[in-house]
Design a protein around this motif. Structure first.
Motif, PDB file in Angstrom:
ATOM      1  N   VAL A   1       0.844  -1.188   0.000  1.00  0.00           N
ATOM      2  CA  VAL A   1       0.000   0.000   0.000  1.00  0.00           C
ATOM      3  C   VAL A   1       0.882   1.243   0.000  1.00  0.00           C
ATOM      4  CG1 VAL A   1      -1.697   1.334   1.311  1.00  0.00           C
ATOM      5  CG2 VAL A   1      -1.900  -1.148   1.182  1.00  0.00           C
ATOM      6  N   VAL A   2       0.620   2.142  -0.924  1.00  0.00           N
ATOM      7  CA  VAL A   2       1.320   3.425  -0.980  1.00  0.00           C
ATOM      8  C   VAL A   2       0.389   4.495  -0.424  1.00  0.00           C
ATOM      9  CG1 VAL A   2       2.373   5.164  -2.472  1.00  0.00           C
ATOM     10  CG2 VAL A   2       2.648   2.730  -3.013  1.00  0.00           C
ATOM     11  N   LEU A   3       0.853   5.210   0.591  1.00  0.00           N
ATOM     12  CA  LEU A   3       0.127   6.371   1.105  1.00  0.00           C
ATOM     13  C   LEU A   3       0.824   7.610   0.552  1.00  0.00           C
ATOM     14  CD1 LEU A   3      -0.269   5.314   4.867  1.00  0.00           C
ATOM     15  CD2 LEU A   3      -1.879   4.949   2.997  1.00  0.00           C
ATOM     16  N   SER A   4       0.190   8.275  -0.396  1.00  0.00           N
ATOM     17  CA  SER A   4       0.867   9.391  -1.064  1.00  0.00           C
ATOM     18  C   SER A   4       0.202  10.724  -0.740  1.00  0.00           C
ATOM     19  CB  SER A   4       0.919   9.178  -2.574  1.00  0.00           C
ATOM     20  OG  SER A   4      -0.310   9.509  -3.191  1.00  0.00           O
ATOM     21  N   GLY A   5       1.049  11.778  -0.727  1.00  0.00           N
ATOM     22  CA  GLY A   5       0.560  13.122  -0.467  1.00  0.00           C
ATOM     23  C   GLY A   5       1.112  14.113  -1.466  1.00  0.00           C
ATOM     24  N   ALA A   6       0.963  15.380  -1.143  1.00  0.00           N
ATOM     25  CA  ALA A   6       1.250  16.455  -2.092  1.00  0.00           C
ATOM     26  C   ALA A   6       2.680  16.437  -2.618  1.00  0.00           C
ATOM     27  CB  ALA A   6       0.957  17.803  -1.437  1.00  0.00           C
ATOM     28  N   GLY A   7       3.637  15.996  -1.783  1.00  0.00           N
ATOM     29  CA  GLY A   7       5.025  15.959  -2.225  1.00  0.00           C
ATOM     30  C   GLY A   7       5.263  15.043  -3.407  1.00  0.00           C
TER      31      GLY A   7
ATOM     32  N   LYS B   1       1.418  22.667  -6.932  1.00  0.00           N
ATOM     33  CA  LYS B   1       1.745  23.195  -5.611  1.00  0.00           C
ATOM     34  C   LYS B   1       1.158  22.303  -4.527  1.00  0.00           C
ATOM     35  CE  LYS B   1       3.801  27.235  -6.516  1.00  0.00           C
ATOM     36  NZ  LYS B   1       3.097  28.509  -6.370  1.00  0.00           N
ATOM     37  N   THR B   2       1.861  22.218  -3.415  1.00  0.00           N
ATOM     38  CA  THR B   2       1.337  21.435  -2.306  1.00  0.00           C
ATOM     39  C   THR B   2       0.025  22.034  -1.846  1.00  0.00           C
ATOM     40  OG1 THR B   2       2.682  22.722  -0.792  1.00  0.00           O
ATOM     41  CG2 THR B   2       3.576  20.622  -1.512  1.00  0.00           C
TER      42      THR B   2
ATOM     43  N   ASP C   1      -9.189  26.935 -12.185  1.00  0.00           N
ATOM     44  CA  ASP C   1      -7.767  27.214 -12.406  1.00  0.00           C
ATOM     45  C   ASP C   1      -6.920  25.989 -12.079  1.00  0.00           C
ATOM     46  OD1 ASP C   1      -8.364  29.804 -13.153  1.00  0.00           O
ATOM     47  OD2 ASP C   1      -7.795  30.709 -11.231  1.00  0.00           O
ATOM     48  N   ARG C   2      -7.232  25.316 -10.969  1.00  0.00           N
ATOM     49  CA  ARG C   2      -6.470  24.120 -10.578  1.00  0.00           C
ATOM     50  C   ARG C   2      -6.636  23.012 -11.628  1.00  0.00           C
ATOM     51  NH1 ARG C   2      -5.973  27.567  -7.954  1.00  0.00           N
ATOM     52  NH2 ARG C   2      -4.176  27.692  -9.319  1.00  0.00           N
ATOM     53  N   ARG C   3      -7.850  22.892 -12.158  1.00  0.00           N
ATOM     54  CA  ARG C   3      -8.123  21.838 -13.149  1.00  0.00           C
ATOM     55  C   ARG C   3      -7.322  22.098 -14.427  1.00  0.00           C
ATOM     56  NH1 ARG C   3     -13.077  22.774 -13.398  1.00  0.00           N
ATOM     57  NH2 ARG C   3     -13.655  21.612 -11.531  1.00  0.00           N
ATOM     58  N   ARG C   4      -7.308  23.344 -14.868  1.00  0.00           N
ATOM     59  CA  ARG C   4      -6.534  23.670 -16.071  1.00  0.00           C
ATOM     60  C   ARG C   4      -5.042  23.424 -15.839  1.00  0.00           C
ATOM     61  NH1 ARG C   4     -10.276  27.979 -16.708  1.00  0.00           N
ATOM     62  NH2 ARG C   4      -8.887  29.401 -15.598  1.00  0.00           N
ATOM     63  N   GLN C   5      -4.562  23.800 -14.666  1.00  0.00           N
ATOM     64  CA  GLN C   5      -3.162  23.568 -14.315  1.00  0.00           C
ATOM     65  C   GLN C   5      -2.845  22.071 -14.367  1.00  0.00           C
ATOM     66  OE1 GLN C   5      -2.131  23.655 -10.130  1.00  0.00           O
ATOM     67  NE2 GLN C   5      -0.276  24.830 -10.537  1.00  0.00           N
ATOM     68  N   LEU C   6      -3.715  21.266 -13.783  1.00  0.00           N
ATOM     69  CA  LEU C   6      -3.499  19.820 -13.741  1.00  0.00           C
ATOM     70  C   LEU C   6      -3.402  19.233 -15.151  1.00  0.00           C
ATOM     71  CD1 LEU C   6      -3.383  16.984 -12.553  1.00  0.00           C
ATOM     72  CD2 LEU C   6      -5.867  17.103 -12.208  1.00  0.00           C
TER      73      LEU C   6
ATOM     74  N   ASN D   1      -4.016  13.245  -2.643  1.00  0.00           N
ATOM     75  CA  ASN D   1      -3.993  14.163  -3.782  1.00  0.00           C
ATOM     76  C   ASN D   1      -5.291  14.094  -4.572  1.00  0.00           C
ATOM     77  OD1 ASN D   1      -1.391  14.685  -2.970  1.00  0.00           O
ATOM     78  ND2 ASN D   1      -0.450  13.348  -4.485  1.00  0.00           N
ATOM     79  N   VAL D   2      -5.682  15.231  -5.121  1.00  0.00           N
ATOM     80  CA  VAL D   2      -6.914  15.285  -5.917  1.00  0.00           C
ATOM     81  C   VAL D   2      -6.613  15.234  -7.412  1.00  0.00           C
ATOM     82  CG1 VAL D   2      -8.219  16.471  -4.118  1.00  0.00           C
ATOM     83  CG2 VAL D   2      -6.973  17.833  -5.814  1.00  0.00           C
TER      84      VAL D   2
END
Length: 226
Positions: free
Chosen positions: A6-12, A20-21, A56-61, A88-89
């Motif tokens: 299991v990988v627990l992943s976050g913003a990093g 951006k975090t 804005d976040r969606r376009r960036q992604l 992460n989203v």
């Protein structure tokens, strides 16, 4: 039978892709107070601001690409039964090839009904206040905001309870309830923690293996040691 990893992943994990975090040390997310753009109260107060923020976040992604950390995590599926539980989203784990991803905090490329949170829809364009679903319900970002329940938490706990190996990468271990997940690990589960500035872990367990590197380099180091 393959070992369960299991990988627990976050913003990093996504930072090296240019995302951006979620929350910098100053409590801001992309220059915005998180209470303004990531709470039900913020949504009720200024819907247009919140919509613009996530548009804005969606376009960036959509302009970002998976990095070496995402790819190394996806490649673990060659030898292990892998589940990624991410705070992460973004969809970068999926784009890198991970096939079993659980999003604790929602997904930027989905929206949901304001009336019924189980009605979700893929979404890659801007979301407008006039957009509705087939039932005429207004739509909102499919994001778990501060103060809201984390619907996938129980499923995440069960997955962690059954894991043989747990890899924590790109998360400070300070965002709850996600940080509490490792408390559910089996006593004999091996736990690896990848972070350039790792948090104190002794209050969780004394046997956590720390790899003090950024996500992409740390994942390569881990892959060699597994």
């Amino acid at each position: 039978m393959q070992k369960r990893l299991v990988v627990l992943s976050g913003a990093g994990t996504s930072a090296e892709s240019g995302i951006k975090t979620f929350r910098d040390a100053d409590g801001l997310w992309e220059g915005h107070d998180v209470m303004e753009v990531a709470t039900p109260e913020g949504w009720a107060k200024n819907k247009e601001l919140v919509l613009k923020f996530y548009n804005d976040r969606r376009r960036q992604l959509l302009s970002c690409k998976p990095n070496g950390a995402h790819q190394a995590i996806a490649q673990l599926e060659a030898n292990y039964a892998v589940t990624v539980i991410t705070q992460n989203v973004d969809d970068l784990h999926e784009r890198a090839g991970s096939t079993n991803v659980l999003h604790l905090h929602g997904e930027l490329l989905k929206v949901r009904s304001e009336i019924n949170e189980t009605l979700t829809y893929p979404w890659t364009k801007d979301l407008l206040s006039t957009d509705t679903n087939e039932l005429g319900h207004g739509l909102r970002p499919h994001i778990v905001w501060f103060g809201e329940m984390v619907p996938e938490l129980e499923r995440a706990i069960t997955i962690v309870e059954e894991a043989d190996i747990i890899v924590i990468v790109g998360t400070s271990l300070q965002v709850y309830p996600a940080a509490s997940l490792i408390n559910y690990a089996q006593q004999n589960a091996k736990i690896y923690y990848i972070d350039p500035k790792p948090a104190e872990t002794s209050h969780f367990r004394s046997d956590i293996v720390i790899i003090q590197e950024k996500a992409s380099k740390g994942m390569l180091t881990l892959a060699k040691s597994l």
